[in-house]
Design an enzyme around this catalytic site. Structure first.
Site, PDB file in Angstrom:
ATOM      1  N   LYS A 100       0.831  -1.203   0.000  1.00  7.98           N
ATOM      2  CA  LYS A 100       0.000   0.000   0.000  1.00  7.98           C
ATOM      3  C   LYS A 100       0.872   1.262   0.000  1.00  7.98           C
ATOM      4  CE  LYS A 100      -2.452   2.510   3.523  1.00  7.98           C
ATOM      5  NZ  LYS A 100      -3.491   2.514   4.552  1.00  7.98           N
ATOM      6  N   ASN A 101       1.932   1.264   0.794  1.00  2.00           N
ATOM      7  CA  ASN A 101       2.747   2.477   0.925  1.00  2.00           C
ATOM      8  C   ASN A 101       3.623   2.756  -0.290  1.00  2.00           C
ATOM      9  OD1 ASN A 101       1.594   2.992   3.349  1.00  2.00           O
ATOM     10  ND2 ASN A 101       3.415   2.590   4.598  1.00  2.00           N
ATOM     11  N   ARG A 158      -4.228  10.787   4.716  1.00  2.00           N
ATOM     12  CA  ARG A 158      -3.143  11.738   4.822  1.00  2.00           C
ATOM     13  C   ARG A 158      -2.232  11.765   3.591  1.00  2.00           C
ATOM     14  NH1 ARG A 158       0.571  14.396   8.066  1.00  2.00           N
ATOM     15  NH2 ARG A 158       2.599  13.893   7.206  1.00  2.00           N
ATOM     16  N   CYS A 170      -5.290   9.495   9.625  1.00  2.00           N
ATOM     17  CA  CYS A 170      -5.098   8.592  10.765  1.00  2.00           C
ATOM     18  C   CYS A 170      -4.952   9.368  12.063  1.00  2.00           C
ATOM     19  CB  CYS A 170      -3.810   7.808  10.594  1.00  2.00           C
ATOM     20  SG  CYS A 170      -4.013   6.248   9.833  1.00  2.00           S
ATOM     21  N   ARG A 205       0.392  14.767  12.777  1.00  2.00           N
ATOM     22  CA  ARG A 205       1.320  14.498  11.681  1.00  2.00           C
ATOM     23  C   ARG A 205       1.435  15.750  10.840  1.00  2.00           C
ATOM     24  NH1 ARG A 205       1.557   8.691   9.163  1.00  2.00           N
ATOM     25  NH2 ARG A 205      -0.591   8.105   9.465  1.00  2.00           N
ATOM     26  N   PRO A 206       2.396  16.594  11.155  1.00  2.00           N
ATOM     27  CA  PRO A 206       2.509  17.872  10.449  1.00  2.00           C
ATOM     28  C   PRO A 206       3.040  17.697   9.026  1.00  2.00           C
ATOM     29  CG  PRO A 206       4.325  17.614  11.996  1.00  2.00           C
ATOM     30  CD  PRO A 206       3.467  16.404  12.138  1.00  2.00           C
ATOM     31  N   VAL A 207       2.955  18.778   8.251  1.00  4.82           N
ATOM     32  CA  VAL A 207       3.469  18.750   6.874  1.00  4.82           C
ATOM     33  C   VAL A 207       4.552  19.811   6.664  1.00  4.82           C
ATOM     34  CG1 VAL A 207       1.455  17.693   5.793  1.00  4.82           C
ATOM     35  CG2 VAL A 207       1.511  20.171   6.113  1.00  4.82           C
ATOM     36  N   ASP A 208       5.087  20.341   7.781  1.00  4.24           N
ATOM     37  CA  ASP A 208       6.077  21.424   7.664  1.00  4.24           C
ATOM     38  C   ASP A 208       7.287  21.027   6.814  1.00  4.24           C
ATOM     39  OD1 ASP A 208       6.457  19.660   9.898  1.00  4.24           O
ATOM     40  OD2 ASP A 208       8.102  20.929  10.591  1.00  4.24           O
ATOM     41  N   LEU A 209       7.732  19.783   6.921  1.00  2.09           N
ATOM     42  CA  LEU A 209       8.931  19.379   6.180  1.00  2.09           C
ATOM     43  C   LEU A 209       8.633  19.172   4.693  1.00  2.09           C
ATOM     44  CD1 LEU A 209      10.476  16.949   8.827  1.00  2.09           C
ATOM     45  CD2 LEU A 209      11.033  19.348   8.374  1.00  2.09           C
ATOM     46  N   ASP A 255       4.985   0.711  11.864  1.00  2.00           N
ATOM     47  CA  ASP A 255       3.746   0.085  11.400  1.00  2.00           C
ATOM     48  C   ASP A 255       3.617  -1.375  11.852  1.00  2.00           C
ATOM     49  OD1 ASP A 255       3.207   2.499  10.217  1.00  2.00           O
ATOM     50  OD2 ASP A 255       3.479   1.824   8.154  1.00  2.00           O
ATOM     51  N   ILE A 266       8.660   7.087  16.427  1.00  2.00           N
ATOM     52  CA  ILE A 266       8.203   7.800  15.226  1.00  2.00           C
ATOM     53  C   ILE A 266       6.930   8.601  15.517  1.00  2.00           C
ATOM     54  CG2 ILE A 266       7.648   7.595  12.768  1.00  2.00           C
ATOM     55  CD1 ILE A 266      10.371   6.445  13.300  1.00  2.00           C
ATOM     56  N   ARG A 273      -8.498  -0.816   5.083  1.00  2.00           N
ATOM     57  CA  ARG A 273      -7.669   0.249   4.493  1.00  2.00           C
ATOM     58  C   ARG A 273      -6.302  -0.284   4.097  1.00  2.00           C
ATOM     59  NH1 ARG A 273      -7.555   5.891   7.587  1.00  2.00           N
ATOM     60  NH2 ARG A 273      -6.223   6.231   5.785  1.00  2.00           N
TER      61      ARG A 273
HETATM   62  C1  UD1 Z   1       4.680   6.955   6.137  1.00  2.00           C
HETATM   63  C2  UD1 Z   1       3.816   5.720   5.999  1.00  2.00           C
HETATM   64  C3  UD1 Z   1       3.281   5.266   7.352  1.00  2.00           C
HETATM   65  C4  UD1 Z   1       4.432   5.077   8.329  1.00  2.00           C
HETATM   66  C5  UD1 Z   1       5.313   6.328   8.366  1.00  2.00           C
HETATM   67  C6  UD1 Z   1       6.575   6.126   9.206  1.00  2.00           C
HETATM   68  C7  UD1 Z   1       2.855   5.900   3.775  1.00  2.00           C
HETATM   69  C8  UD1 Z   1       1.646   6.108   2.949  1.00  2.00           C
HETATM   70  N1  UD1 Z   1       2.705   6.017   5.103  1.00  2.00           N
HETATM   71  O1  UD1 Z   1       3.851   7.995   6.659  1.00  2.00           O
HETATM   72  O2  UD1 Z   1       2.585   4.026   7.169  1.00  2.00           O
HETATM   73  O3  UD1 Z   1       3.908   4.855   9.629  1.00  2.00           O
HETATM   74  O4  UD1 Z   1       5.740   6.671   7.043  1.00  2.00           O
HETATM   75  O5  UD1 Z   1       7.297   5.041   8.736  1.00  2.00           O
HETATM   76  O6  UD1 Z   1       3.917   5.617   3.273  1.00  2.00           O
HETATM   77  N2  UD1 Z   1       7.001  14.770  10.360  1.00  2.00           N
HETATM   78  C9  UD1 Z   1       7.188  16.101  10.664  1.00  2.00           C
HETATM   79  N3  UD1 Z   1       6.968  17.021   9.676  1.00  2.00           N
HETATM   80  C10 UD1 Z   1       6.586  16.675   8.416  1.00  2.00           C
HETATM   81  C11 UD1 Z   1       6.420  15.303   8.116  1.00  2.00           C
HETATM   82  C12 UD1 Z   1       6.638  14.369   9.103  1.00  2.00           C
HETATM   83  O7  UD1 Z   1       7.508  16.457  11.799  1.00  2.00           O
HETATM   84  O8  UD1 Z   1       6.404  17.566   7.574  1.00  2.00           O
HETATM   85  C13 UD1 Z   1       7.227  13.762  11.427  1.00  2.00           C
HETATM   86  C14 UD1 Z   1       5.972  12.946  11.723  1.00  2.00           C
HETATM   87  O9  UD1 Z   1       5.162  13.597  12.661  1.00  2.00           O
HETATM   88  C15 UD1 Z   1       6.574  11.684  12.283  1.00  2.00           C
HETATM   89  C16 UD1 Z   1       7.872  11.516  11.472  1.00  2.00           C
HETATM   90  O10 UD1 Z   1       8.151  12.814  10.944  1.00  2.00           O
HETATM   91  O11 UD1 Z   1       6.907  11.837  13.637  1.00  2.00           O
HETATM   92  C17 UD1 Z   1       7.812  10.516  10.346  1.00  2.00           C
HETATM   93  O12 UD1 Z   1       6.688  10.778   9.530  1.00  2.00           O
HETATM   94  P1  UD1 Z   1       6.676  10.400   7.986  1.00  2.00           P
HETATM   95  O13 UD1 Z   1       7.828   9.507   7.688  1.00  2.00           O
HETATM   96  O14 UD1 Z   1       6.558  11.647   7.191  1.00  2.00           O
HETATM   97  O15 UD1 Z   1       5.324   9.572   7.853  1.00  2.00           O
HETATM   98  P2  UD1 Z   1       4.352   9.506   6.604  1.00  2.00           P
HETATM   99  O16 UD1 Z   1       5.113   9.730   5.344  1.00  2.00           O
HETATM  100  O17 UD1 Z   1       3.160  10.335   6.851  1.00  2.00           O
END
Ligand code: UD1
Length: 394
Positions: free
Chosen positions: A22-23, A102, A126, A131-135, A316, A338, A372
């Protein structure tokens, strides 16, 4: 709402076919937005989230054709999707859709890279931690995107196209890495991504993009270099197998005891997870067909595990490991790094402890969460002898 009834205690014996990841599927489908040519994906799992993303992409004008049955095919073979984003008619991804999954936020990258603009709702999704998107936004800005945040929407603009840049992630992020690669693929010039996520799904998406004409090296390592190209073409790609599904069934066998071959998967996709099972006393043997998991007679030993980005133990699989370790002789320690508050299953496991002793039968409600991410879970387990059935709601 469907429910699943399980009468516990049956050992598992047989084979379980592992589906496509899925990922990997979700970002691969999103990557189709980068080209006006057709992207064909094989081994796509039949999951609720795949259907949802199909609707989200449909809203942008993407046509998705699901291939029909082929000779010799079984119900477990993945689907083939023919995806065409020839005419992107809408660059807005509304809250009603993005909030349900997400990963759909990631459409922002190919939309701004190819169309010069995108308006994408901040995600909900979820309920595991914030789960921010700042990065992801930082990565887009490094490649020349102007970002504005208005009314819960991220408005991204790059009217004269993206330019190559350097992106240094302060924290490993899978979504951030996908976003950076997709945007950089169509940027003018070379981009370098440092501290990139190394998950196998990142490599799978980069492999597919390279088939489409992208110039990406280093995917699967923490330094990725992308030489931008003016346009991408179509390609045909088979989705890598699902390491989380693999690990989940390996733990199920560890839990019940038995002897199961997990087919169409490879040990190197989840070596850290398999090593933990070996420590716990489970026998893991890579075979030509996949991975053989055996536990006969011996009890389970406790383990000390900390989740980490790939190649570490995946977050996961953390809940599944915790369920497994309730059966070990002794105290295990599980540290989540994480998503700090990904421990909602703790209370449920505590409740289950009582239920198992009382009646030996468990009813799992709200099965849509399983649908899902897991294809035909109850059929894959009952095929190996588990007493499990889906109770379809009327
Ligand atoms: C992906 C996976 C999810 C898995 C996760 C961690 C998919 C569709 N989903 O989610 O199943 O649990 O990786 O292996 O592939 N973070 C920030 N800022 C950001 C983005 C992330 O602080 O802009 C933090 C998150 O809060 C978290 C960490 O970084 O603590 C890792 O998140 P991330 O690897 O981005 O997870 P996803 O890509 O959403």
């Amino acid at each position: 709402m469907d429910r699943i009834r399980i009468h516990g205690g049956q050992r598992l014996n047989g084979t379980i076919p592992i589906s496509g990841a899925k990922n990997a599927t979700l970002p691969l489908m999103i990557a189709s937005l980068l080209t006006d040519k057709t992207l064909v994906l094989d081994n796509v799992p039949r999951l609720a989230d795949v259907g949802l993303l199909q609707r989200i992409l449909g809203n942008h004008g993407v046509d998705i054709m699901v291939g029909g049955k082929r000779p010799g095919e079984t119900q477990y073979d993945g689907q083939t999707l023919h995806i065409s984003a020839a005419n992107v008619i809408d660059t807005t991804a509304p809250y009603e859709l993005v909030s349900r999954m997400r990963a759909s936020f990631w459409v922002v990258a190919p939309l701004v890279a190819r169309m010069g603009e995108a308006k994408v709702s901040m995600p909900g999704g979820c309920a595991i931690g914030t789960r921010p998107v700042d990065l992801l936004i930082m990565a887009l800005e490094q490649l020349g995107t102007q970002i504005e945040i208005d009314g819960g929407y991220v408005i991204a603009r790059a009217k004269s196209g993206l330019r190559g840049g350097e992106i240094v992630f302060p924290k490993v992020t899978v979504g951030g890495t996908h976003t950076a690669i997709m945007a950089a693929a169509l940027a003018n010039g070379t981009s370098v991504i440092e501290n990139a996520a190394r998950e196998p799904e990142i490599k799978d998406v980069a492999d597919c993009l390279n088939k489409m004409g992208a110039k990406i090296t280093g995917a699967g390592t923490s330094r990725i270099v992308v030489e931008g190209v003016a346009r991408l073409s179509g390609a045909r790609h088979r989705v890598v197998s699902d390491r989380i599904e693999t690990g989940t069934y390996a733990m199920a066998v560890a839990m019940t005891g038995g002897d199961v071959v997990l087919e169409n998967t490879q040990a190197d996709l989840l070596q850290a997870g398999l090593d933990v099972l070996t420590q716990a006393g489970v026998e893991i043997t890579p075979t030509n067909a996949g991975i053989r998991v055996t536990r006969n007679g011996s009890g389970l030993a406790p383990v000390d595990v900390t989740t980490a980005p790939f190649p570490g133990f995946p977050t996961d699989l953390q809940a599944q490991l915790m369920a497994l370790m309730t059966r070990a002789k002794g105290t295990s320690r599980i540290t989540e790094t994480i998503f700090e508050n990904r421990f909602m299953h703790v209370q449920e496991l505590a409740r289950l402890g009582a239920d198992i002793r009382l009646e030996g039968e468990t009813i799992v409600n709200r099965v849509y969460h399983l649908d899902r991410g897991f294809e035909r879970l109850e059929q894959k387990l009952s095929g190996c002898g588990a007493d499990i059935e889906r109770l379809v709601s009327g």
